[in-house]
Each structure stands twice: as structure tokens, then as C-alpha cells.
Write a protein that holds these residues in place. Structure first.
Motif, PDB file in Angstrom:
ATOM      1  N   UNK A 179       0.833  -1.208   0.000  1.00 34.35           N
ATOM      2  CA  UNK A 179       0.000   0.000   0.000  1.00 34.35           C
ATOM      3  C   UNK A 179       0.867   1.257   0.000  1.00 34.35           C
ATOM      4  N   UNK A 180       1.890   1.276   0.862  1.00 39.36           N
ATOM      5  CA  UNK A 180       2.716   2.477   0.996  1.00 39.36           C
ATOM      6  C   UNK A 180       3.568   2.734  -0.243  1.00 39.36           C
ATOM      7  N   UNK A 181       3.853   1.680  -1.017  1.00 33.40           N
ATOM      8  CA  UNK A 181       4.599   1.876  -2.262  1.00 33.40           C
ATOM      9  C   UNK A 181       3.753   2.532  -3.348  1.00 33.40           C
ATOM     10  N   UNK A 212      24.359   0.592   8.666  1.00 32.29           N
ATOM     11  CA  UNK A 212      23.665   1.822   9.035  1.00 32.29           C
ATOM     12  C   UNK A 212      22.174   1.640   8.819  1.00 32.29           C
ATOM     13  N   UNK A 213      21.386   2.082   9.799  1.00 33.18           N
ATOM     14  CA  UNK A 213      19.927   2.006   9.715  1.00 33.18           C
ATOM     15  C   UNK A 213      19.374   3.411   9.898  1.00 33.18           C
ATOM     16  N   UNK A 214      18.701   3.929   8.879  1.00 35.58           N
ATOM     17  CA  UNK A 214      18.092   5.261   8.938  1.00 35.58           C
ATOM     18  C   UNK A 214      16.589   5.107   9.102  1.00 35.58           C
ATOM     19  N   UNK A 215      16.077   5.576  10.229  1.00 37.69           N
ATOM     20  CA  UNK A 215      14.658   5.465  10.566  1.00 37.69           C
ATOM     21  C   UNK A 215      13.980   6.810  10.336  1.00 37.69           C
ATOM     22  N   UNK A 216      12.861   6.793   9.615  1.00 34.20           N
ATOM     23  CA  UNK A 216      12.085   8.015   9.379  1.00 34.20           C
ATOM     24  C   UNK A 216      10.622   7.742   9.680  1.00 34.20           C
ATOM     25  N   UNK A 217      10.065   8.509  10.608  1.00 35.20           N
ATOM     26  CA  UNK A 217       8.662   8.327  10.970  1.00 35.20           C
ATOM     27  C   UNK A 217       7.767   8.993   9.935  1.00 35.20           C
ATOM     28  N   UNK A 218       6.592   8.361   9.668  1.00 39.03           N
ATOM     29  CA  UNK A 218       5.657   8.843   8.647  1.00 39.03           C
ATOM     30  C   UNK A 218       4.263   8.982   9.287  1.00 39.03           C
ATOM     31  N   UNK A 219       3.946  10.167   9.807  1.00 35.60           N
ATOM     32  CA  UNK A 219       2.667  10.343  10.515  1.00 35.60           C
ATOM     33  C   UNK A 219       1.460  10.157   9.599  1.00 35.60           C
ATOM     34  N   UNK A 220       0.450   9.474  10.120  1.00 35.25           N
ATOM     35  CA  UNK A 220      -0.860   9.335   9.463  1.00 35.25           C
ATOM     36  C   UNK A 220      -0.764   8.942   7.996  1.00 35.25           C
ATOM     37  N   UNK A 221       0.097   7.997   7.713  1.00 35.62           N
ATOM     38  CA  UNK A 221       0.400   7.654   6.310  1.00 35.62           C
ATOM     39  C   UNK A 221      -0.267   6.379   5.819  1.00 35.62           C
ATOM     40  N   UNK A 222      -0.905   5.623   6.722  1.00 37.27           N
ATOM     41  CA  UNK A 222      -1.492   4.339   6.334  1.00 37.27           C
ATOM     42  C   UNK A 222      -2.967   4.308   6.740  1.00 37.27           C
ATOM     43  N   UNK A 223      -3.844   4.094   5.757  1.00 37.62           N
ATOM     44  CA  UNK A 223      -5.285   4.037   6.033  1.00 37.62           C
ATOM     45  C   UNK A 223      -5.676   2.617   6.422  1.00 37.62           C
ATOM     46  N   UNK A 224      -6.314   2.479   7.579  1.00 35.07           N
ATOM     47  CA  UNK A 224      -6.745   1.166   8.047  1.00 35.07           C
ATOM     48  C   UNK A 224      -8.227   1.213   8.384  1.00 35.07           C
ATOM     49  N   UNK A 225      -8.813   0.022   8.476  1.00 30.03           N
ATOM     50  CA  UNK A 225     -10.151  -0.143   9.015  1.00 30.03           C
ATOM     51  C   UNK A 225     -10.020  -0.799  10.368  1.00 30.03           C
ATOM     52  N   UNK A 226     -10.493  -0.144  11.409  1.00 24.16           N
ATOM     53  CA  UNK A 226     -10.279  -0.644  12.760  1.00 24.16           C
ATOM     54  C   UNK A 226     -11.580  -0.678  13.532  1.00 24.16           C
ATOM     55  N   UNK A 227     -11.595  -1.544  14.553  1.00 28.56           N
ATOM     56  CA  UNK A 227     -12.732  -1.641  15.449  1.00 28.56           C
ATOM     57  C   UNK A 227     -12.220  -1.347  16.852  1.00 28.56           C
ATOM     58  N   UNK A 228     -12.290  -0.069  17.254  1.00 31.49           N
ATOM     59  CA  UNK A 228     -11.767   0.335  18.572  1.00 31.49           C
ATOM     60  C   UNK A 228     -12.520   1.540  19.116  1.00 31.49           C
ATOM     61  N   UNK A 232      15.406  -0.856   1.514  1.00 29.94           N
ATOM     62  CA  UNK A 232      14.485  -0.051   2.312  1.00 29.94           C
ATOM     63  C   UNK A 232      13.223  -0.856   2.561  1.00 29.94           C
ATOM     64  N   UNK A 233      12.636  -0.618   3.713  1.00 28.66           N
ATOM     65  CA  UNK A 233      11.427  -1.344   4.082  1.00 28.66           C
ATOM     66  C   UNK A 233      10.532  -0.428   4.912  1.00 28.66           C
ATOM     67  N   UNK A 234       9.238  -0.443   4.615  1.00 32.31           N
ATOM     68  CA  UNK A 234       8.290   0.253   5.462  1.00 32.31           C
ATOM     69  C   UNK A 234       7.905  -0.653   6.630  1.00 32.31           C
ATOM     70  N   UNK A 235       7.426  -0.043   7.697  1.00 36.02           N
ATOM     71  CA  UNK A 235       6.954  -0.805   8.837  1.00 36.02           C
ATOM     72  C   UNK A 235       5.817  -0.080   9.526  1.00 36.02           C
ATOM     73  N   UNK A 236       5.119  -0.799  10.390  1.00 38.23           N
ATOM     74  CA  UNK A 236       4.000  -0.217  11.128  1.00 38.23           C
ATOM     75  C   UNK A 236       4.164  -0.350  12.633  1.00 38.23           C
ATOM     76  N   UNK A 237       4.980  -1.295  13.085  1.00 36.74           N
ATOM     77  CA  UNK A 237       5.078  -1.594  14.510  1.00 36.74           C
ATOM     78  C   UNK A 237       6.342  -1.018  15.137  1.00 36.74           C
ATOM     79  N   UNK A 238       7.492  -1.608  14.794  1.00 37.94           N
ATOM     80  CA  UNK A 238       8.738  -1.238  15.460  1.00 37.94           C
ATOM     81  C   UNK A 238       9.929  -1.811  14.706  1.00 37.94           C
ATOM     82  N   UNK A 239      11.102  -1.258  15.016  1.00 41.45           N
ATOM     83  CA  UNK A 239      12.353  -1.912  14.656  1.00 41.45           C
ATOM     84  C   UNK A 239      13.129  -2.104  15.951  1.00 41.45           C
TER      85      UNK A 239
END
Length: 359
Positions: A104-106, A343-359, A176-183
Motif C-alpha cells: 500500500x505504501x509503495x 547503518x539504519x536510517x529510521x524516518x517516521x511517517x505520521x498518518x500515512x497508512x489508512x486502516x479499518x479498525x474496530x476500537x 528499504x522497508x516500510x513498517x507499522x510496529x517497530x524496529x
């Protein structure tokens, strides 16, 4: 009754019920029967929404490909480009969610896909690790059957949650790899690598849950025998410091491993949290056997819980790590080996992934 509920929610303009659905799973996973459950869920959705609107995307075993995760992302991306407005309904764990999120992010800036037509990510948790589903998508935790039923009832809501990109440069490769949780690097990454290796070696898909937990515990203890502290240069906000850690974790979700909360921020806070566990010299006096490994692991666990439980770490948005020694890097629960000097370069991407959630 189900048909009437669908009509009611359609009249209330629950738009995701009008979208085609692509059920995504990895039938080769060692999780809790993801492939079989995916077929069952696809059949259930097809019977309710119409077979012409439901597709099944099966990824492959990452260990069978030189760039396994990238290969799986490409498979999903190829499928969703044919129907970019689809909902990706993941039936799997953190690894499969990560593959789908990367696809999705690609699509960012893709000429074929308008921003409003990008897929929505949702699903059900049936993997070995389910941090994304259990902390971002659902509250409280839902079974695969309940989550699918609530999806059809129109009970989900769209949210934009944070993601991150991790650019990894070693002497032999760059990716390069996107993520949603953590490294993370350190104890948890080594344990994840050991569990992944053991799962694929024994193919323990049908093992009873209590027996599997015992075996996993022994695998983790054995993996601690040769885990030295990790020397890392951390560069953030113009500061550059060298530290020695047992664990370094950058997380954008509040709970990791379902054990304890690592921060108070939810996954749409616009920032990540940096958690570090400094190395202690006392473990060098422990015996180099399974008992010593168990004591070492216990010591780290006590320090981790004492340090992390209910305590927020340092907020970060961009950070660069230089890893001085060979180690394991973990992205959303999926481990990969790093050579010295990586070397690992981490860049945060605010509000970049649209999900459907039940919360």
C-alpha cells in the motif's frame, strides 16, 4: 438478517462494504493455520458480498527467496494495481501485515492510483506475532470469526495511522522497508530470529499451544547463550552518541509482544518512542550454559519490565543508527542479519497508512 444489516449500513454510507476485498495470507507461515483460515474467510466474504468482489492473494515463504519479503510485497502490489480501491483483509500475523502495508505504501505518488483510491488495510490476527492487529485494529481483541462478522456488519471505521521507513545500508547490500510496529536490535531480535528458524525447521503448525509455548521458551533461552552487548552510534536531532545496549527499540505502537506497554502513545500520535536497555557487565560472570542463559534472560526481562512498564521513552521522528558489531535487526517481528558497520536510517511517517479498525 445479515442481508438486512448490510442494507442498513449501505444506506448509512459505510463505503468499505462497497469495495472489493482481497484476502491476503501466507499459507507457508508457521502461524495458526493462516492459509486454511484465509480460504474459509474468503468463502464467507464471497457468500455475503458476492464472489465477483472477493479475491485471494497467497504470498510465498520468504525463506525460499533471496529477497523474500520484497518478493511478497511485489506479489500483493501486482494484484492491487488491478483493483486499487480494494480492502486488503489480512489473515495472518505481523509479517503478512507488513507485506501488505508495504504494498500500500509503495503506491505513494503512483500515477495509476489516486490517493483517495488507495487500499484500506484490515484483517484478523492468526500469526505467531499479532502486535499490529491486536494493538491497532482491535480493542478488545477479537477472534478471526468475530472480526470477520463485525466487518460484514459495517462495524469498522477508517483511521489513518503512523508508519515508518527503514533504510538499511551494509557493506554488501542496501534496501528499504516500510513498517507499522517497530524496529529493534538486541535481545528481542535475536530471540525472533531463533524462533523463526526453529518454526521453519520443525514446521510446527499443528503443535498444541501449551507444548509450543514450552518449546518457544527453550528456544529463546538457548538463543541467549551468545548474545553480546551491542555497540551503537545513535544520531538524532543533531546529537551523536555511542552507547552499548542489550536492546534498542523504536516503536510506533503502544504494546509489543502482548506482554507490557512500552509507551502511552497510540499508533496515530505522529511520533515514535525510542526505548533502550543499557548493557550490564554482571552477566559476564554467568555460566555459559542453558542455566546461565536462562539467568541472563531473566535478568534482562526483569530490567526490561522494571524500566518499561508504564514508562514512556524518548519521542523521535528521525534517527540514524550505526551498528558496530554483527547483529540481528527486527522490523515488525521479521529478523534480518546485519554485518558490522551497518547503518539504519529510521524516518517516521505520521498518518500515512489508512486502516479499518474496530476500537
Amino acid at each position: 438478517m445479515l442481508y438486512n444489516m448490510l442494507i442498513m449500513y449501505r444506506n448509512n454510507e459505510v463505503h468499505y462494504l462497497d469495495r472489493p476485498v482481497a484476502v491476503v495470507s501466507n499459507p507457508h507461515s508457521t502461524g495458526a493455520g493462516g492459509g486454511k483460515k484465509a480460504e474459509e474467510i474468503a468463502e464467507f466474504l464471497g457468500g455475503s458480498l458476492g464472489w465477483h468482489r472477493v479475491d485471494l492473494i497467497e504470498t510465498e515463504n520468504p525463506a525460499d527467496k533471496p529477497l523474500g519479503r520484497e518478493h511478497n510485497t511485489a506479489l500483493i502490489l501486482q494484484k492491487i494495481l488491478r483493483s486499487p480501491s480494494a480492502v486488503l483483509f489480512v489473515v495472518g500475523g505481523d509479517g503478512t501485515y507488513n507485506d501488505a502495508a508495504n504494498a500500500i505504501l509503495q503506491l505513494d505518488g503512483h500515477p495509476q492510483v489516486a490517493a483517495q483510491a488507495r487500499p484500506l488495510l484490515t484483517g484478523t490476527p492468526v500469526g505467531n506475532g499479532n502486535d499490529f492487529a491486536e494493538t491497532v485494529l482491535f480493542s478488545p481483541k477479537l477472534s478471526s470469526r468475530d472480526s470477520t462478522k463485525r466487518y460484514l456488519m459495517g462495524a469498522y471505521q477508517p483511521y489513518n495511522v503512523d508508519s515508518f521507513s527503514a533504510k538499511v545500508i551494509t557493506k554488501d547490500e542496501q534496501f528499504s522497508r516500510f513498517g507499522t510496529n517497530y524496529i529493534s536490535v538486541g535481545t528481542s531480535a535475536v530471540a525472533a530470529a531463533a524462533l523463526t528458524h526453529e518454526s521453519h525447521r520443525q514446521k510446527r503448525r499443528a503443535w498444541p499451544s501449551p507444548l509450543r509455548r514450552v518449546q518457544d521458551g527453550l528456544t529463546i533461552i538457548n538463543s541467549m547463550k551468545d548474545v553480546p552487548p551491542i555497540k551503537i552510534t545513535v544520531q538524532s536531532d543533531g546529537k551523536k552518541e555511542v552507547h552499548t545496549f542489550d536492546e534498542l527499540l523504536i516503536t510506533s505502537i503502544p504494546s509489543v509482544g502482548g506482554v507490557f506497554n512500552v509507551c502511552d502513545e497510540f499508533a496515530d500520535s505522529g511520533k515514535a518512542t525510542l526505548i533502550t536497555l543499557s548493557a550490564v557487565e554482571s552477566k559476564s560472570f554467568l555460566p555459559a550454559d542453558r542455566l546461565g542463559s536462562a539467568l541472563q534472560l531473566g535478568s534482562r526481562a526483569v530490567r526490561a519490565i522494571t524500566k518499561l512498564l508504564g514508562v514512556s521513552g524518548e519521542p523521535v521522528t528521525n534517527i540514524s543508527l550505526t551498528i558496530h558489531d554483527p547483529t540481528i535487526l527486527q522490523i515488525d517481528g521479521e529478523p534480518t542479519s546485519l554485518s558490522a558497520g551497518a547503518q539504519v536510517d529510521y524516518q517516521h511517517r505520521p498518518n500515512s497508512l489508512a486502516v479499518l479498525a474496530h476500537r
